[in-house]
Every structure is written in structure tokens, then in C-alpha cells.
Design a protein around this motif. Structure first.
Motif, short mmCIF file in Angstrom:
data_model
loop_
_atom_site.label_atom_id
_atom_site.label_comp_id
_atom_site.label_asym_id
_atom_site.label_seq_id
_atom_site.Cartn_x
_atom_site.Cartn_y
_atom_site.Cartn_z
N GLY A 110 30.44 60.64 55.08
CA GLY A 110 29.68 59.73 54.22
C GLY A 110 30.03 58.27 54.49
O GLY A 110 31.12 57.95 54.98
N THR A 111 29.10 57.39 54.17
CA THR A 111 29.30 55.96 54.41
C THR A 111 29.63 55.17 53.14
O THR A 111 29.94 53.98 53.22
CB THR A 111 28.04 55.35 55.05
OG1 THR A 111 26.91 55.58 54.18
CG2 THR A 111 27.77 55.99 56.41
N THR A 112 29.55 55.82 51.98
CA THR A 112 29.87 55.16 50.71
C THR A 112 31.22 55.63 50.21
O THR A 112 31.42 56.84 50.06
CB THR A 112 28.80 55.46 49.65
OG1 THR A 112 27.52 55.02 50.12
CG2 THR A 112 29.12 54.74 48.34
N PRO A 113 32.16 54.72 49.96
CA PRO A 113 33.48 55.16 49.48
C PRO A 113 33.37 55.75 48.08
O PRO A 113 32.58 55.28 47.25
CB PRO A 113 34.30 53.87 49.49
CG PRO A 113 33.29 52.78 49.35
CD PRO A 113 32.06 53.25 50.08
N LEU A 114 34.19 56.77 47.81
CA LEU A 114 34.20 57.35 46.47
C LEU A 114 34.90 56.42 45.48
O LEU A 114 34.49 56.33 44.32
CB LEU A 114 34.91 58.71 46.50
CG LEU A 114 34.30 59.76 47.44
CD1 LEU A 114 35.00 61.10 47.25
CD2 LEU A 114 32.80 59.89 47.22
N PHE A 115 35.94 55.75 45.93
CA PHE A 115 36.65 54.77 45.10
C PHE A 115 36.98 53.55 45.96
O PHE A 115 37.15 53.66 47.18
CB PHE A 115 37.96 55.36 44.55
CG PHE A 115 37.79 56.45 43.55
CD1 PHE A 115 37.63 56.18 42.20
CD2 PHE A 115 37.80 57.78 43.96
CE1 PHE A 115 37.49 57.20 41.28
CE2 PHE A 115 37.65 58.81 43.04
CZ PHE A 115 37.49 58.52 41.71
N VAL A 116 37.10 52.40 45.29
CA VAL A 116 37.65 51.21 45.91
C VAL A 116 38.80 50.75 45.03
O VAL A 116 38.62 50.52 43.83
CB VAL A 116 36.60 50.08 46.06
CG1 VAL A 116 37.24 48.83 46.65
CG2 VAL A 116 35.44 50.54 46.93
N VAL A 117 39.98 50.64 45.63
CA VAL A 117 41.17 50.23 44.91
C VAL A 117 41.65 48.91 45.49
O VAL A 117 41.78 48.78 46.72
CB VAL A 117 42.30 51.29 45.01
CG1 VAL A 117 43.53 50.84 44.24
CG2 VAL A 117 41.80 52.63 44.49
N SER A 118 41.88 47.92 44.64
CA SER A 118 42.27 46.59 45.12
C SER A 118 43.25 45.96 44.16
O SER A 118 43.39 46.38 43.00
CB SER A 118 41.02 45.70 45.26
OG SER A 118 41.37 44.43 45.78
N ASP A 119 43.92 44.94 44.66
CA ASP A 119 44.79 44.11 43.82
C ASP A 119 44.03 42.84 43.49
O ASP A 119 43.87 41.96 44.34
CB ASP A 119 46.08 43.76 44.58
CG ASP A 119 47.06 42.98 43.71
OD1 ASP A 119 46.69 42.60 42.59
OD2 ASP A 119 48.19 42.73 44.18
N PRO A 120 43.52 42.70 42.25
CA PRO A 120 42.65 41.56 41.92
C PRO A 120 43.40 40.28 41.61
O PRO A 120 42.79 39.28 41.25
CB PRO A 120 41.91 42.07 40.68
CG PRO A 120 42.89 42.98 40.01
CD PRO A 120 43.69 43.62 41.12
N ARG A 121 44.71 40.27 41.75
CA ARG A 121 45.46 39.04 41.44
C ARG A 121 45.21 37.95 42.46
O ARG A 121 45.52 36.78 42.21
CB ARG A 121 46.95 39.36 41.36
CG ARG A 121 47.33 40.24 40.18
CD ARG A 121 48.79 40.61 40.22
NE ARG A 121 49.12 41.40 41.41
CZ ARG A 121 50.34 41.83 41.69
NH1 ARG A 121 51.35 41.56 40.88
NH2 ARG A 121 50.55 42.55 42.79
N ARG A 122 44.67 38.32 43.61
CA ARG A 122 44.33 37.34 44.63
C ARG A 122 43.04 37.78 45.30
O ARG A 122 42.85 38.95 45.61
CB ARG A 122 45.45 37.25 45.67
CG ARG A 122 45.28 36.10 46.64
CD ARG A 122 46.44 36.01 47.61
NE ARG A 122 46.44 37.14 48.55
CZ ARG A 122 47.25 37.23 49.58
NH1 ARG A 122 48.14 36.27 49.80
NH2 ARG A 122 47.20 38.27 50.38
N LEU A 123 42.13 36.81 45.51
CA LEU A 123 40.83 37.10 46.11
C LEU A 123 40.66 36.27 47.38
O LEU A 123 41.32 35.24 47.57
CB LEU A 123 39.69 36.78 45.13
CG LEU A 123 39.66 37.54 43.81
CD1 LEU A 123 38.50 37.05 42.95
CD2 LEU A 123 39.56 39.03 44.02
N TRP A 124 39.75 36.73 48.21
CA TRP A 124 39.34 35.93 49.36
C TRP A 124 38.13 35.10 48.96
O TRP A 124 37.27 35.55 48.19
CB TRP A 124 38.96 36.83 50.53
CG TRP A 124 40.12 37.34 51.32
CD1 TRP A 124 41.44 37.08 51.09
CD2 TRP A 124 40.06 38.19 52.46
NE1 TRP A 124 42.21 37.73 52.02
CE2 TRP A 124 41.40 38.40 52.88
CE3 TRP A 124 39.03 38.79 53.17
CZ2 TRP A 124 41.72 39.20 53.97
CZ3 TRP A 124 39.34 39.58 54.26
CH2 TRP A 124 40.68 39.77 54.66
#
Length: 377
Positions: free
Chosen positions: A212-226
Motif C-alpha cells: 500500500g501507498t498510504t501509511p496506517l499511522f504517522v508518528v512525529s515529534d511536533p516540538r519542532r517543525l520544518w
């Protein structure tokens, strides 16, 4: 106010036209030659034309439009390595997870086959171990040939290699949760990093595929963004990696978010003629969100500052910019310049002016009108 500089010239011309023919013509108040306009009486322009030296500003400030995205150095998109059906969802959007936490359980025949292969390899390895021990004992007592011992040792090595291969596959897929001997087809989908679940794209009972091409979950650290930026060719001289960024979001008009410019692209995008740049911004309190559009002020301090001119001094003609430079009192040259983006009434000079130049800051439109009229006469 602007028309007053030419009023004496217009009245003088009218008086000459209407007076007796024997009266000698009055001298022209100004003349134009090429890009130069000069006044016969330099003092006649003192009340309407103001000349000032170009000044040096402080840090170069460039206003850019940017887009916020997740920090890809701290973001993982979780795809299933096996196909199956969603049996259970263990977390949800907005929850904090640690590395190795369970995200979901998939009922997967592929994973069940891998479990069965591991169980069979383990059984074969145990059998090979017992057989090797038996043949060694017989060989020591002279009841088994050397060839039988060598065959038992080879079978043992092959069984051990297969057991290690199948267990490594389970560890790769399911971590420590997959190391027991059960064959239940229950594949544990684990978080590879700690962070916040910022995206969830599965529902109970949903069929998922390993390709599949769609991730089931996206996990990130939101304390810093691009923050992604596009820098025009004209503004390239004003930015450099390491520049301090001040980010403004429309949702928080009274807040400023500090950041830094990390990367400046090596080439231009042929479709937009801009250079892609990337910075990082501290997301205090989690107020900023991915995919927000923001305004970014980039500051690149230069030794001694940089030349700036008032925006009112600039003449814009079909996309080209000009200023009037004083060569001597009463004599001005219409000079093309390359400028940066205007900010707070000041425009940075990229090229075209010397550091000791004196330019017209008040009355440039009147000089432009006089220059244009003189050029046509």
C-alpha cells in the motif's frame, strides 16, 4: 505639491509665447541629455527636490512565504510489512506513544505462515541437536561411522541456520512480541519511534496490503517543525544557511516563533525559477500545525550593514527600477538599480549604487516627469 517644481518653467514659457515678439526668449529652466537632467539654476529645485546620501541598514531582512511540515528527521510513516485485516487498534490520533508501543494488531495469514515456518525450523533444530548428540555417542563407542557423524553435523548446522533466519524475520516484523512459539496470525504493528500520533488511516476490519501507498499511522515529534521556503533569484544574495528566522502565523498575529535556516538548494526550480530552502522552527506549546502557511522574516547580518534607499525614491518602469543620483547640485542622472523586497518603507540595494552616492529622496516623480518631457522635445 509635486507640480510646483515645474510651475516656474511653465509660466516662463507662457510669458514668452504671449509677450511682444521683440522680447528675447527666456532661458530654459532645465535641459535633458540622455539619462541626465540638469537645472539652469540649482537653487530653484531646493524646496521640492531633496537629496540624501544612501545609508546602510542593519541586518538584511527578507520577507518570505513558507509552509510548515513535519520534521522528517523525527517523523515515521508506518506501513504494514504484511497483508491482512485490522483486528484491533491500540492507539488513536493525538496520543503520545513510545518506541515499541503497540499501534494495531493485524490478522495476517502471511504472518501466520512466518510463525509456522519458525516453529517448524525450531522443531527441526531440536531434532538435529538430539541426533547429533546420539551419533557422537555412537561414534565414540565405535558403533557409528565417521561419515554418519559428519552428516549429522551438517544437518545440525543447516537446521540452526534456518532457525536463526526464521526467528530474525519474526524479529524484523514483530519485535519481541513475535518470539513466542504460538501460531496465531496476530501481527503486532509497533511504533518505531516515540512521539505523537499525528495521522491515522485505518479502521477496524479494514483490509490492508503490504504494498500500500498510504501509511496506517504517522508518528512525529511536533516540538519542532520544518518550514519550506522558495527564494527568488533576486533575493539569493540576502539569505544564507544559518540565518535566524522569525515565523509569523495568521492564527497567532501577536506571536513570533524562532527558527533557523538549515538548507539552501543547490539549483533553481525550472518551473518557478526559485531556490527551495528549508528551516526549522520551535513549536512552542504545539500551536503551529503542519501544512500551515506562514510569513517568515529571514535575517542575514552583514558587516557594516547593507545599502538601503527609501521606497519613495524609486521609479518603477515596466518592472525595472531607477533612482536619480546627484552628480553635482542641480544635475541628476537617472540610474538603473537592482533592488530587493521592500520592508517598512526601505528597499535594499542589490546592485547599481556606490556606497557614497547621493540620491533624490523627495521629488523623484517630478524629475521623472521633467526627464520624460524633456526627452520627447
Amino acid at each position: 505639491m509635486k507640480a510646483s517644481v515645474l510651475a516656474p518653467a511653465v509660466l516662463a514659457a507662457a510669458a514668452t509665447a504671449c509677450g511682444p515678439s521683440e522680447r528675447p526668449p527666456a532661458p530654459a529652466p532645465f535641459w535633458v541629455q540622455g539619462d541626465v537632467i540638469a537645472f539652469a539654476d540649482p537653487s530653484s529645485r531646493s524646496s521640492t527636490v531633496v537629496v540624501e546620501p544612501v545609508r546602510r541598514g542593519g541586518a538584511a531582512r527578507l520577507s518570505l512565504t513558507g509552509r510548515l511540515v513535519w520534521d522528517e528527521d523525527a517523523t515515521v510513516r508506518v506501513f504494514p510489512p504484511v497483508s491482512g485485516r485490522v483486528a484491533r487498534i491500540a492507539t488513536d490520533l493525538g496520543r503520545t506513544v513510545r518506541k515499541g508501543d503497540l499501534l494495531a494488531v493485524l490478522a495476517s495469514p502471511d504472518f501466520g505462515q512466518a510463525q509456522a515456518d519458525t516453529a517448524r525450523a525450531e522443531a527441526d533444530f531440536r531434532t538435529a541437536e538430539h541426533n547429533l548428540a546420539r551419533v557422537r555417542l555412537l561414534q565414540e563407542r565405535g558403533a557409528a561411522a565417521r561419515r554418519e557423524l559428519e552428516q549429522a553435523e551438517a544437518d545440525h548446522d543447516r537446521a540452526r541456520a534456518e532457525s536463526e533466519r526464521t526467528r530474525a524475520r519474526l524479529r524484523l516484523w514483530g519485535g519481541e512480541r513475535a518470539q513466542d512459539a504460538r501460531v496465531d496470525q496476530a501481527f503486532p504493528l509497533l511504533s518505531p519511534v516515540g512521539g505523537l500520533v499525528v495521522e491515522r488511516n485505518l479502521n477496524p476490519g479494514q483490509e490492508v496490503r503490504s504494498d500500500g501507498t498510504t501509511p496506517l499511522f504517522v508518528v512525529s515529534d511536533p516540538r519542532r517543525l520544518w518550514v519550506l521556503l522558495d527564494v527568488t533569484e533576486k533575493d539569493l544574495a540576502d539569505v544564507a544557511a544559518g540565518a535566524r528566522l522569525v515565523v509569523h502565523a495568521q492564527a497567532y498575529p501577536n506571536r513570533e516563533f524562532a527558527g533557523r535556516l538549515d538548507r539552501l538548494g543547490a539549483g533553481l526550480d525550472p518551473s518557478t525559477r526559485t531556490v527551495h530552502a528549508r528551516g526549522t522552527v520551535a513549536n512552542e506549546g504545539g500551536l503551529l500545525k503542519s501544512e500551515m502557511y506562514v510569513t517568515v522574516d529571514a535575517e542575514t547580518p552583514r558587516p557594516g550593514g547593507r545599502l538601503v534607499v527609501p521606497a519613495r525614491a524609486v521609479i518603477d518602469e515596466n518592472g525595472r527600477q531607477f533612482v536619480f543620483v546627484e552628480e553635482r547640485p542641480g544635475r541628476y542622472r537617472r540610474t538603473p538599480v537592482s533592488l530587493g523586497a521592500e520592508r517598512e518603507g526601505a528597499v535594499p540595494v542589490v546592485d547599481g549604487l556606490a556606497a557614497d552616492a547621493r540620491i533624490v529622496t523627495e521629488g523623484s516623480l517630478l524629475l521623472e516627469a521633467a526627464w520624460a518631457g524633456g526627452g520627447k522635445s
